[in-house]
Design a protein around this motif. Structure first.
Motif, PDB file in Angstrom:
ATOM      1  N   PRO A 176       2.971   4.186   2.237  1.00 15.28           N
ATOM      2  CA  PRO A 176       2.201   4.743   3.350  1.00 15.28           C
ATOM      3  C   PRO A 176       0.687   4.740   3.095  1.00 15.28           C
ATOM      4  O   PRO A 176      -0.094   4.621   4.050  1.00 15.28           O
ATOM      5  N   PHE A 177       0.286   4.871   1.858  1.00 16.40           N
ATOM      6  CA  PHE A 177      -1.140   4.828   1.540  1.00 16.40           C
ATOM      7  C   PHE A 177      -1.686   3.405   1.710  1.00 16.40           C
ATOM      8  O   PHE A 177      -2.781   3.208   2.228  1.00 16.40           O
ATOM      9  N   LEU A 178      -0.919   2.424   1.247  1.00 15.41           N
ATOM     10  CA  LEU A 178      -1.369   1.036   1.286  1.00 15.41           C
ATOM     11  C   LEU A 178      -1.358   0.478   2.702  1.00 15.41           C
ATOM     12  O   LEU A 178      -2.242  -0.306   3.072  1.00 15.41           O
ATOM     13  N   GLY A 179      -0.356   0.885   3.489  1.00 11.54           N
ATOM     14  CA  GLY A 179      -0.288   0.452   4.880  1.00 11.54           C
ATOM     15  C   GLY A 179      -0.330  -1.048   5.031  1.00 11.54           C
ATOM     16  O   GLY A 179       0.425  -1.788   4.396  1.00 11.54           O
ATOM     17  N   VAL A 182       7.599   1.679  -2.585  1.00  7.60           N
ATOM     18  CA  VAL A 182       6.722   1.170  -3.634  1.00  7.60           C
ATOM     19  C   VAL A 182       6.200   2.342  -4.451  1.00  7.60           C
ATOM     20  O   VAL A 182       5.388   3.137  -3.967  1.00  7.60           O
ATOM     21  N   TYR A 183       6.669   2.448  -5.689  1.00 11.61           N
ATOM     22  CA  TYR A 183       6.284   3.588  -6.513  1.00 11.61           C
ATOM     23  C   TYR A 183       5.217   3.256  -7.553  1.00 11.61           C
ATOM     24  O   TYR A 183       4.830   4.127  -8.333  1.00 11.61           O
ATOM     25  N   ALA A 184       4.763   2.022  -7.593  1.00 11.12           N
ATOM     26  CA  ALA A 184       3.782   1.663  -8.617  1.00 11.12           C
ATOM     27  C   ALA A 184       2.965   0.460  -8.170  1.00 11.12           C
ATOM     28  O   ALA A 184       3.369  -0.304  -7.288  1.00 11.12           O
ATOM     29  N   LEU A 185       1.829   0.295  -8.808  1.00  8.92           N
ATOM     30  CA  LEU A 185       1.032  -0.921  -8.696  1.00  8.92           C
ATOM     31  C   LEU A 185       1.185  -1.684 -10.007  1.00  8.92           C
ATOM     32  O   LEU A 185       1.344  -1.080 -11.068  1.00  8.92           O
ATOM     33  N   PRO A 186       1.144  -2.996  -9.962  1.00  6.63           N
ATOM     34  CA  PRO A 186       1.527  -3.787 -11.142  1.00  6.63           C
ATOM     35  C   PRO A 186       0.489  -3.832 -12.249  1.00  6.63           C
ATOM     36  O   PRO A 186      -0.712  -3.705 -12.013  1.00  6.63           O
ATOM     37  N   VAL A 204      -4.884  11.013  -4.723  1.00  6.58           N
ATOM     38  CA  VAL A 204      -4.132   9.762  -4.768  1.00  6.58           C
ATOM     39  C   VAL A 204      -4.964   8.639  -4.165  1.00  6.58           C
ATOM     40  O   VAL A 204      -5.045   7.534  -4.709  1.00  6.58           O
ATOM     41  N   LYS A 205      -5.607   8.925  -3.041  1.00  9.40           N
ATOM     42  CA  LYS A 205      -6.431   7.921  -2.375  1.00  9.40           C
ATOM     43  C   LYS A 205      -7.596   7.492  -3.267  1.00  9.40           C
ATOM     44  O   LYS A 205      -7.963   6.314  -3.313  1.00  9.40           O
ATOM     45  N   GLN A 206      -8.176   8.448  -3.999  1.00 11.47           N
ATOM     46  CA  GLN A 206      -9.264   8.112  -4.919  1.00 11.47           C
ATOM     47  C   GLN A 206      -8.763   7.215  -6.053  1.00 11.47           C
ATOM     48  O   GLN A 206      -9.418   6.227  -6.417  1.00 11.47           O
ATOM     49  N   LEU A 207      -7.603   7.567  -6.608  1.00 13.53           N
ATOM     50  CA  LEU A 207      -7.043   6.773  -7.701  1.00 13.53           C
ATOM     51  C   LEU A 207      -6.668   5.366  -7.224  1.00 13.53           C
ATOM     52  O   LEU A 207      -6.839   4.382  -7.954  1.00 13.53           O
ATOM     53  N   LEU A 208      -6.171   5.256  -6.003  1.00 11.84           N
ATOM     54  CA  LEU A 208      -5.834   3.939  -5.457  1.00 11.84           C
ATOM     55  C   LEU A 208      -7.082   3.089  -5.269  1.00 11.84           C
ATOM     56  O   LEU A 208      -7.048   1.870  -5.484  1.00 11.84           O
ATOM     57  N   LYS A 209      -8.169   3.717  -4.883  1.00 10.01           N
ATOM     58  CA  LYS A 209      -9.426   2.967  -4.743  1.00 10.01           C
ATOM     59  C   LYS A 209      -9.867   2.423  -6.098  1.00 10.01           C
ATOM     60  O   LYS A 209     -10.355   1.284  -6.203  1.00 10.01           O
TER      61      LYS A 209
END
Length: 519
Positions: free
Chosen positions: A136-139, A165-169, A361-366
């Protein structure tokens, strides 16, 4: 990157207002007294907050000496990502054990980096709500172009659980592991380069029987890092016996790799190698760090690890053995399968704890999005020009400082972009060395196989396998060292395959594989 308060400006504001606010931000918030209207007094604190480095806490594997986070490399990484890293480095040989303890405790770090996305404990933790579903964050990835464009094919599918999706690679190349052998030792003993698994085993027997260091003892080790407790590269051998080919039982269930009859054949192969001396007596208790040390210091003939180590390990060996030369083998098994295991392009992932607030979470994803850029990937592999590398013959080559600071561990704080030869090219090697190394392994991607169980999940397997795994490892070790016969071992694995819960798991695997592949 524009300050956050600028991004939030209403479209109805005039260009003059936008320019005046930018000016206010650039001069510390004082702005121009002649500009009108005046900037929002709350804007300056927001700008300062936006410019403040983001603290990022990561639990990650340590593959080299513990780094100085204030050295040139890490200082520049944090500067470019506007971050302040708080890393919990865990020695690679201990990371699975430590991670299981952390997962069991529920006291999770903000970001957990796992080199293996298939561990039952990790998957169960995801299913039980330990991590954020990042979908949902990645959309539509509009805000994450690097994650959209720079990852390996199906990267996020390999990190999904129940469609979430529980992780980024941790992006790494498909061509990664090489079965290494000391080519100079083959030459010294007039042994042709092995082309089959049987020839390889015979070569190791000759090497371990010889006194290559002239100390009057038969103390040269053969293959290290293989076997039961230390599993580095075992699937590479399994590929040579056909265990990475999807194998089905009579009910149409897909048998997990380690319980296939082909895996039994591999154990019989190791058993003979153990008898002949090619597999060390202590194989079952040797740790990864110990294995690396033995191979890079000329105590062992063969080892499976990433190809990009070859230049560094040749140079290390040449301190005492001037002719040291490492070759990665391409061996055929008894039925024509190659002992070549490909990776998925995804070496585990970065998981964000559900305890982290949504806004953070949004900050960490950025942050993670930025680390997937080509710029940060190039930096991760080479560092700073003039400090960590210099350009020689058109190729970036690490300096002495670069060799110390730019390594496997230094790639452990970001996603990175996919690179086909990323785990082949040595940053410390010359252009001629790397060109030759690519040629040496150029067919690996064509002939190798990915374990079909990467990226698919069986809930029944996750609940069942932990009950038998320890016993299975013990039985493997007993079969290899001759404490039980191969017939006894095969009967044991056949009994496991026949268990109702195992058959249910195999059927779930079969259905999941069809869904994953679309076939």
């Amino acid at each position: 990157m524009k300050p956050l308060h600028v991004k939030r400006l209403s479209m109805s504001l005039s260009c003059l207002l936008a320019i005046s606010m930018l000016a206010a931000c650039s001069d510390g918030g004082s702005g121009s007294k002649t500009a009108a209207p005046a900037a929002d007094p709350k804007a300056a604190p927001k700008a300062a907050e936006a410019e403040k480095p983001l603290t990022v806490k990561i639990f990650a594997g340590l593959y080299n000496d513990a780094p100085d986070m204030n050295n040139a490399y890490w200082t520049e990484w944090q500067k470019r990502t506007n971050s302040k890293l708080e890393m919990e480095w865990v020695p690679s040989g201990d990371i699975d054990t430590k991670m299981d303890l952390v997962l069991a405790s529920g006291d999770l770090p903000e970001i957990l980096s796992s080199p293996n996305a298939n561990r039952p404990s990790l998957i169960n933790a995801a299913k039980n709500g330990a991590f954020w579903d990042l979908g949902p964050f990645l959309g539509d990835f509009k805000e994450y172009p690097n994650l959209k464009n720079n990852l390996a094919k199906d990267a996020l599918k390999y990190l999904s659980v129940d469609g979430k999706v529980y992780a980024l690679p941790r992006s790494r190349s498909r061509v990664d592991l090489g079965l290494k052998i000391r080519k100079d030792w083959l030459d010294k003993l007039n042994i042709p380069v092995p082309t089959t698994l049987d020839e390889y085993a015979a070569a190791l027997k000759k090497i371990t029987d010889a006194d290559l260091d002239g100390n009057g003892k038969k103390d040269t080790l053969g293959i290290i890092g293989q076997g039961v407790v230390v599993d580095d590269g075992t699937n590479l051998f399994a590929a040579g016996f056909g265990a990475l080919n999807p194998t089905y039982n009579e009910e149409g269930g897909m048998i997990e790799t380690r319980l296939t009859p082909q895996w039994d054949d591999m154990i019989a192969y190791f058993r003979q190698m153990y008898t002949d001396g090619g597999l060390p007596k202590e194989f079952s208790v040797m740790k990864r760090t110990q294995n690396e040390e033995l191979f890079r210091t000329g105590k062992a003939a063969s080892y499976t690890n990433s190809i990009w180590w070859d230049d560094e390990w040749e140079k290390e060996n040449r301190k005492t053995q001037p002719d040291a030369k490492i070759l990665n083998l391409m061996l055929k098994g008894p039925k024509g399968d190659y002992a070549l295991e490909l990776q998925t392009g995804v070496s585990g992932g970065y998981y964000i704890s559900k305890k982290v607030p949504e806004a953070r979470v949004k900050q960490l994803l950025k942050y993670l999005e930025q680390t997937a850029s080509q710029e940060m990937t190039d930096f991760a592999y080479y560092g700073i020009e003039g400090v960590h590398y210099k350009v020689v013959d058109g190729q970036k080559t690490l300096t002495e400082q670069g060799v110390k600071e730019v390594n496997v561990t230094s790639k452990g704080a970001g996603v990175l972009a996919y690179s086909k030869w990323g785990k082949v090219i040595s940053a410390s090697g010359s252009k001629a060395f790397n060109d030759a190394k690519i040629k040496e392994v150029e067919k690996f991607d064509e002939l190798g196989l990915v374990d079909p169980f990467r990226g698919i999940i069986s809930p029944t397997w996750l609940n069942t396998w932990p009950k038998y795994e320890s016993e299975w490892k013990t039985m493997e070790a007993k079969a290899i060292v001759g404490q039980i016969s191969m017939d006894e071992f095969k009967a044991y694995t056949a009994k496991l395959r026949a268990l109702p819960e195992m058959k249910k798991a195999f059927k779930e695997f079969s259905d999941a594989y069809k869904t994953f592949t679309g076939k």
